[in-house]
Design a protein around this motif. Structure first.
Motif, PDB file in Angstrom:
ATOM      1  N   TYR A  78       0.833  -1.210   0.000  1.00  0.00           N
ATOM      2  CA  TYR A  78       0.000   0.000   0.000  1.00  0.00           C
ATOM      3  C   TYR A  78       0.866   1.258   0.000  1.00  0.00           C
ATOM      4  CZ  TYR A  78      -2.757   3.808   1.918  1.00  0.00           C
ATOM      5  OH  TYR A  78      -3.337   5.030   2.136  1.00  0.00           O
ATOM      6  N   SER A  79       1.922   1.269   0.806  1.00  0.00           N
ATOM      7  CA  SER A  79       2.763   2.465   0.926  1.00  0.00           C
ATOM      8  C   SER A  79       3.455   2.786  -0.388  1.00  0.00           C
ATOM      9  CB  SER A  79       3.802   2.265   2.036  1.00  0.00           C
ATOM     10  OG  SER A  79       3.167   2.026   3.274  1.00  0.00           O
ATOM     11  N   TRP A  80       4.043   1.780  -1.024  1.00  0.00           N
ATOM     12  CA  TRP A  80       4.741   2.023  -2.281  1.00  0.00           C
ATOM     13  C   TRP A  80       3.789   2.524  -3.366  1.00  0.00           C
ATOM     14  CZ3 TRP A  80       9.476   3.013  -3.195  1.00  0.00           C
ATOM     15  CH2 TRP A  80      10.494   2.465  -2.412  1.00  0.00           C
ATOM     16  N   ASN A  81       2.654   1.911  -3.493  1.00  0.00           N
ATOM     17  CA  ASN A  81       1.711   2.325  -4.533  1.00  0.00           C
ATOM     18  C   ASN A  81       1.152   3.721  -4.262  1.00  0.00           C
ATOM     19  OD1 ASN A  81       0.952   0.041  -6.636  1.00  0.00           O
ATOM     20  ND2 ASN A  81       1.314  -0.979  -4.673  1.00  0.00           N
ATOM     21  N   PHE A  82       0.941   4.036  -2.989  1.00  0.00           N
ATOM     22  CA  PHE A  82       0.427   5.366  -2.677  1.00  0.00           C
ATOM     23  C   PHE A  82       1.480   6.436  -2.958  1.00  0.00           C
ATOM     24  CE2 PHE A  82      -0.650   8.908   0.131  1.00  0.00           C
ATOM     25  CZ  PHE A  82      -1.976   9.110  -0.234  1.00  0.00           C
ATOM     26  N   VAL A  83       2.746   6.141  -2.635  1.00  0.00           N
ATOM     27  CA  VAL A  83       3.824   7.092  -2.931  1.00  0.00           C
ATOM     28  C   VAL A  83       3.942   7.315  -4.438  1.00  0.00           C
ATOM     29  CG1 VAL A  83       6.326   7.410  -2.875  1.00  0.00           C
ATOM     30  CG2 VAL A  83       5.123   6.656  -0.823  1.00  0.00           C
ATOM     31  N   LEU A  84       3.861   6.239  -5.215  1.00  0.00           N
ATOM     32  CA  LEU A  84       3.931   6.377  -6.670  1.00  0.00           C
ATOM     33  C   LEU A  84       2.730   7.150  -7.216  1.00  0.00           C
ATOM     34  CD1 LEU A  84       5.216   2.798  -7.572  1.00  0.00           C
ATOM     35  CD2 LEU A  84       6.500   4.940  -7.683  1.00  0.00           C
ATOM     36  N   PHE A  85       1.572   6.965  -6.601  1.00  0.00           N
ATOM     37  CA  PHE A  85       0.398   7.742  -7.007  1.00  0.00           C
ATOM     38  C   PHE A  85       0.618   9.237  -6.759  1.00  0.00           C
ATOM     39  CE2 PHE A  85      -3.291   9.877  -5.043  1.00  0.00           C
ATOM     40  CZ  PHE A  85      -4.031  10.122  -6.194  1.00  0.00           C
ATOM     41  N   VAL A  86       1.181   9.584  -5.616  1.00  0.00           N
ATOM     42  CA  VAL A  86       1.443  10.988  -5.297  1.00  0.00           C
ATOM     43  C   VAL A  86       2.447  11.584  -6.283  1.00  0.00           C
ATOM     44  CG1 VAL A  86       2.402  12.546  -3.566  1.00  0.00           C
ATOM     45  CG2 VAL A  86       0.854  10.719  -2.867  1.00  0.00           C
ATOM     46  N   ILE A  87       3.485  10.820  -6.640  1.00  0.00           N
ATOM     47  CA  ILE A  87       4.480  11.313  -7.598  1.00  0.00           C
ATOM     48  C   ILE A  87       3.839  11.576  -8.956  1.00  0.00           C
ATOM     49  CG2 ILE A  87       6.565  10.688  -8.872  1.00  0.00           C
ATOM     50  CD1 ILE A  87       7.501   9.179  -6.392  1.00  0.00           C
ATOM     51  N   CYS A  88       3.022  10.643  -9.429  1.00  0.00           N
ATOM     52  CA  CYS A  88       2.343  10.832 -10.718  1.00  0.00           C
ATOM     53  C   CYS A  88       1.399  12.031 -10.673  1.00  0.00           C
ATOM     54  CB  CYS A  88       1.573   9.567 -11.096  1.00  0.00           C
ATOM     55  SG  CYS A  88       2.614   8.176 -11.569  1.00  0.00           S
ATOM     56  N   PHE A  89       0.710  12.192  -9.547  1.00  0.00           N
ATOM     57  CA  PHE A  89      -0.214  13.321  -9.421  1.00  0.00           C
ATOM     58  C   PHE A  89       0.544  14.651  -9.462  1.00  0.00           C
ATOM     59  CE2 PHE A  89      -2.467  16.386  -6.707  1.00  0.00           C
ATOM     60  CZ  PHE A  89      -3.665  16.475  -7.402  1.00  0.00           C
ATOM     61  N   MET A  90       1.683  14.713  -8.781  1.00  0.00           N
ATOM     62  CA  MET A  90       2.477  15.944  -8.785  1.00  0.00           C
ATOM     63  C   MET A  90       3.030  16.239 -10.181  1.00  0.00           C
ATOM     64  SD  MET A  90       4.496  15.467  -5.157  1.00  0.00           S
ATOM     65  CE  MET A  90       5.492  16.931  -5.416  1.00  0.00           C
TER      66      MET A  90
END
Length: 291
Positions: A78-90
């Motif tokens: 969950y943590s890795w996927n959420f971090v990658l989601f935040v990076i893509c969003f930024m």
């Protein structure tokens, strides 16, 4: 070698092998995330291609994070996927801001959509080109250049209106929107040379054109090789259009049509035909270029 082989053994050979596989499939969220990843990696290049890629990848990572939180209950996944989601969003927000911040006046918008966009020129590159230029208004019956008087110190591209080209008071051809005003003069000089217009360019209507100063444009070419090649293609195509427009206007006596591609054949086939002033001027200009 032994240390590397032991590491490989610990990772692969001694890792427990899956004896039984899950019979039931993962939830719909997991499969949706996989579909978003596949479609997202099919995105193209450029600003809008990046927006496409990061938006779909971000949604894919978000679905994977939800799947890890709800179905797998694994904090690390969950943590890795959420971090990658935040990076893509930024990244998506950053690129969207860059695209939105690139705005042009009406003349540059017309110029980009009609001439530069079909050649695949991106908005940031066109912004660099536009920042080096200025938009100028030329009133009706005013001259952009006068034969034998105006120096060649800029390159201009007509956006609206119509320009009449004459030599010794005789009409040669028109210049229409999205054509260069002085491409033959620009191409005839080296960066260190100076020259004077051999034709007169007069506005038949109120005109607006985009102009680049000669020295400033050469400096831009030195900094951006892509822009240099782009202008080389545009100027070469424009010169060819002007030559064929001139060829359509030039006739000799007895219905002979003077072809700019076969000047020698024309002279041999009709040596006694009186040459028109346009033909004579064009022949002299060719001889000057050959020298």
């Amino acid at each position: 070698m032994e240390r590397n082989s032991s590491l490989w053994t610990n990772l692969i050979d001694e890792h427990p092998v899956c004896i039984t596989w899950k019979q039931e499939a993962e939830g719909a969220i997991y499969h949706l995330a996989s579909i978003l990843f596949v479609v997202g990696f099919m995105g193209g290049s450029g600003f809008f291609g990046l927006l496409y890629v990061f938006s779909l990848l971000g949604l894919g990572f978000l679905c994977s994070a939800i799947w890890a939180w709800v179905d797998v209950c694994a904090a690390d996944i969950y943590s890795w996927n959420f971090v990658l989601f935040v990076i893509c969003f930024m990244q998506f927000v950053h690129i969207a801001y860059q695209v939105r911040s690139i705005t042009f006046s009406r003349e540059f918008q017309l110029l980009y959509s009609s001439l530069f966009q079909p050649l695949g020129t991106s908005l940031p590159v066109f912004r660099t080109i536009a920042l080096s230029s200025e938009v100028v208004t030329l009133e009706k019956e005013h001259c952009y250049a006068m034969q034998g008087k105006t120096s060649i110190d800029k390159l201009s591209l007509l956006v609206s209106g119509r320009i009449r080209v004459t030599v010794d008071g005789e009409f040669l051809h028109y210049i229409f929107p999205f054509q260069f005003l002085d491409s033959p003069e620009w191409d005839s000089l080296r960066p260190t040379e100076e020259g004077i217009f051999q034709v007169t360019l007069t506005a038949e209507t109120d005109c607006r054109y985009v102009s680049w100063r000669r020295k400033k444009l050469y400096l831009l070419f030195a900094q951006h090789r892509y822009i240099s090649r782009l202008f080389s293609v545009l100027i070469g195509s424009d010169i060819a259009d002007k030559l064929y427009a001139l060829n359509d206007r030039v006739y000799t006596g007895k219905t002979y049509h003077y072809d700019i591609r076969l000047p020698n054949f024309y002279q041999m086939s009709s040596p006694k035909i009186r040459k028109s002033p346009l033909t004579e001027h064009f022949r002299n200009s060719r001889q000057g270029c050959d020298k």
